[in-house]
Design an enzyme around this catalytic site. Structure first.
Site, PDB file in Angstrom:
ATOM      1  N   LYS A 281       0.814  -1.213   0.000  1.00 19.04           N
ATOM      2  CA  LYS A 281       0.000   0.000   0.000  1.00 19.04           C
ATOM      3  C   LYS A 281       0.848   1.265   0.000  1.00 19.04           C
ATOM      4  CE  LYS A 281      -4.216  -1.966   1.898  1.00 19.04           C
ATOM      5  NZ  LYS A 281      -3.864  -3.338   2.278  1.00 19.04           N
TER       6      LYS A 281
HETATM    7  C1  PLP Z   1      -4.600  -4.448   1.815  1.00 21.02           C
HETATM    8  C2  PLP Z   1      -3.902  -5.741   1.806  1.00 21.02           C
HETATM    9  C3  PLP Z   1      -4.307  -6.807   0.981  1.00 21.02           C
HETATM   10  C4  PLP Z   1      -5.553  -6.739   0.123  1.00 21.02           C
HETATM   11  O1  PLP Z   1      -5.439  -5.849  -0.948  1.00 21.02           O
HETATM   12  P1  PLP Z   1      -6.767  -5.386  -1.751  1.00 21.02           P
HETATM   13  O2  PLP Z   1      -6.292  -4.409  -2.748  1.00 21.02           O
HETATM   14  O3  PLP Z   1      -7.673  -4.767  -0.711  1.00 21.02           O
HETATM   15  O4  PLP Z   1      -7.374  -6.600  -2.340  1.00 21.02           O
HETATM   16  C5  PLP Z   1      -3.554  -7.953   0.955  1.00 21.02           C
HETATM   17  N1  PLP Z   1      -2.460  -8.088   1.738  1.00 21.02           N
HETATM   18  C6  PLP Z   1      -2.036  -7.102   2.563  1.00 21.02           C
HETATM   19  C7  PLP Z   1      -0.838  -7.342   3.401  1.00 21.02           C
HETATM   20  C8  PLP Z   1      -2.735  -5.902   2.618  1.00 21.02           C
HETATM   21  O5  PLP Z   1      -2.309  -4.937   3.436  1.00 21.02           O
END
Ligand code: PLP
Length: 431
Positions: free
Chosen positions: A107
């Site tokens: 993210k």
């Molecule tokens: C947010 C997150 C996900 C999921 O991602 P999406 O885009 O919401 O499907 C998977 N793994 C981790 C570690 C995350 O922080």
């Protein structure tokens, strides 16, 4: 390029408007009015391009009316100053490590890109923008870090008390400056409900410019397509058909990968791997979309019972299930499956997967059972130390804590404890 609301295509916004508003006035998600494939020689010569050049060409059509080229280059340089290695752990199975950024979660890319865009758009504006975001763990840290010190932007993060890991809590409560953390007496769904209520509360929105930094925001969602292209660049010399398996919760990440495919990236197939929160795997089989309350698992960043970005995926395929099934498979796995495969992969290869990456691995292997001669890449969405307890208990090892995490562990936590929406509202009005 305009973005339209998925509820009503007559409701349109520029990129800038869509970023600042987060969601369309009719509560629909914004979607680009067109996705024009990149020229064939972009993919033929991708090895010769730097990551910054790849990112610039890939995102240009979506943002160029609102961000001049030079500013876009700066935003990309600020966003992408770390590596995205594809690491082969077995024959035909590799992982795309997305955890080399400042908070060690994928993210970071979306959060930094959005923070830089919002910082650019708020230059010369009198009124600050307040970014309000609910987190089950990783989003908060990445958003806090991405927006730290950005002029004209304040960030208020809501997280469920006692439900995020110690490292995650430190990452979102110790930064100070323009970042404030609200510790909510409740679960993630309560945090999300409070955020949604605030967006609809005119007593707040009449006085404040509020926006969200969840993956519904186009500036957080779209840049996630970059690293699928970086992975393609690394995997291309294998000369095999490529499959991506993406551990999915709100389905923003995988949807961005599917946009990269629409841009012309050669991919054989996508796999959406989930934990027992299996609304999408069920939909892919039955065509019935049935949201449900989320169930707590060890891959908690994917504990989502009504994935917000899945409508974007359906829209990419004109809501035609049969065509979608040709490009996307989806499988769900239990915590027991996840722990067992973490152990097995560690003992066979020495590779330490976090629980989210492990779900991705499982989905990839499931698909490869019937498609063996493909080159599979599963996304490692977080560094294993971010889920330290699970990794330690499952593998009986103590992974070394990397320096960017050590840095926050000694800092003092600062949060405002709240237990009702009224308290959040008062905080926002007083602020
Ligand atoms: C947010 C997150 C996900 C999921 O991602 P999406 O885009 O919401 O499907 C998977 N793994 C981790 C570690 C995350 O922080």
């Amino acid at each position: 390029m305009k973005f339209y609301s998925l509820n009503n295509q007559n409701i349109q916004a520029t990129f800038k408007e869509a970023v600042i508003a987060g969601i369309a006035p009719d509560k629909g998600l914004y979607f680009p009015e067109s996705i024009i494939p990149l020229p064939a020689d972009f993919f033929e010569n991708i090895e010769k391009l730097s990551n910054h050049e790849i990112a610039f060409q890939a995102i240009h059509q979506f943002v160029s009316e609102d961000i001049p080229d030079e500013a876009l280059k700066d935003i990309i340089a600020n966003t992408l100053d770390f590596d995205f290695p594809v690491v082969e752990i077995e024959e035909n199975v590799a992982t795309l490590e997305l955890f080399h950024g400042p908070t060690m979660a994928f993210k970071d890319v979306g959060a930094r890109f959005m923070a830089n865009c919002l910082g650019y758009f708020s230059q010369g504006e009198k009124q600050d923008v307040t970014v309000l975001v609910a987190t089950s763990g990783d989003t908060g840290g990445a958003v806090a870090n991405g927006f730290l010190g950005v002029d004209g932007v304040k960030v208020v993060i809501l997280y469920p008390s006692g439900k995020v890991s110690e490292i995650q809590e430190k990452q979102l409560t110790t930064l100070g400056l323009n970042i404030e953390a609200m510790e909510v007496d409740g679960v993630f769904d309560d945090c999300q409900r409070m955020v949604k209520t605030a967006f609809l509360d005119t007593e707040i929105t009449d006085h404040k410019k509020l926006t969200s930094a969840n993956s519904i925001n186009v500036a957080r969602w779209l840049p996630q397509l970059f690293y699928f292209l970086f992975a393609y660049k690394q995997a291309k010399p294998k000369g095999k058909e490529i499959v991506f398996s993406v551990p999915s919760g709100n389905f923003g990440n995988i949807c961005a990968g599917m946009v990269a495919q629409k841009l012309g990236m050669p991919v054989k197939h996508f796999v959406a791997s989930t934990n027992v929160n299996d609304v999408v795997p069920k939909f892919m089989e039955s065509g019935v979309y049935e949201p449900m309350p989320s169930v707590a698992t060890i891959s908690n960043a994917m504990d989502v019972g009504d994935p917000s970005n899945f409508v974007r995926i359906r829209h990419l395929y004109q809501d035609d299930l049969e065509t979608l099934q040709k490009s996307l498979s989806s499988y769900s796995f239990t915590d027991e499956n996840t722990k067992a495969i973490m152990k097995e992969v560690y003992s066979k290869t020495g590779y330490v997967m976090d629980p989210h990456g492990a779900v991705g691995y499982l989905g990839l292997k499931e698909y490869q059972k019937s498609n063996p001669n493909t080159f599979g890449i599963f996304l490692e969405t977080a560094h294993p130390v971010k889920f330290l307890d699970v990794v330690q208990d499952t593998l009986e090892i103590s992974p070394k804590i990397p320096p960017q995490i050590m840095k926050v562990m000694d800092k003092e936590k600062k949060s405002y404890k709240i237990s009702s929406y009224e308290e959040l509202k008062q905080f926002l009005l007083d602020d």
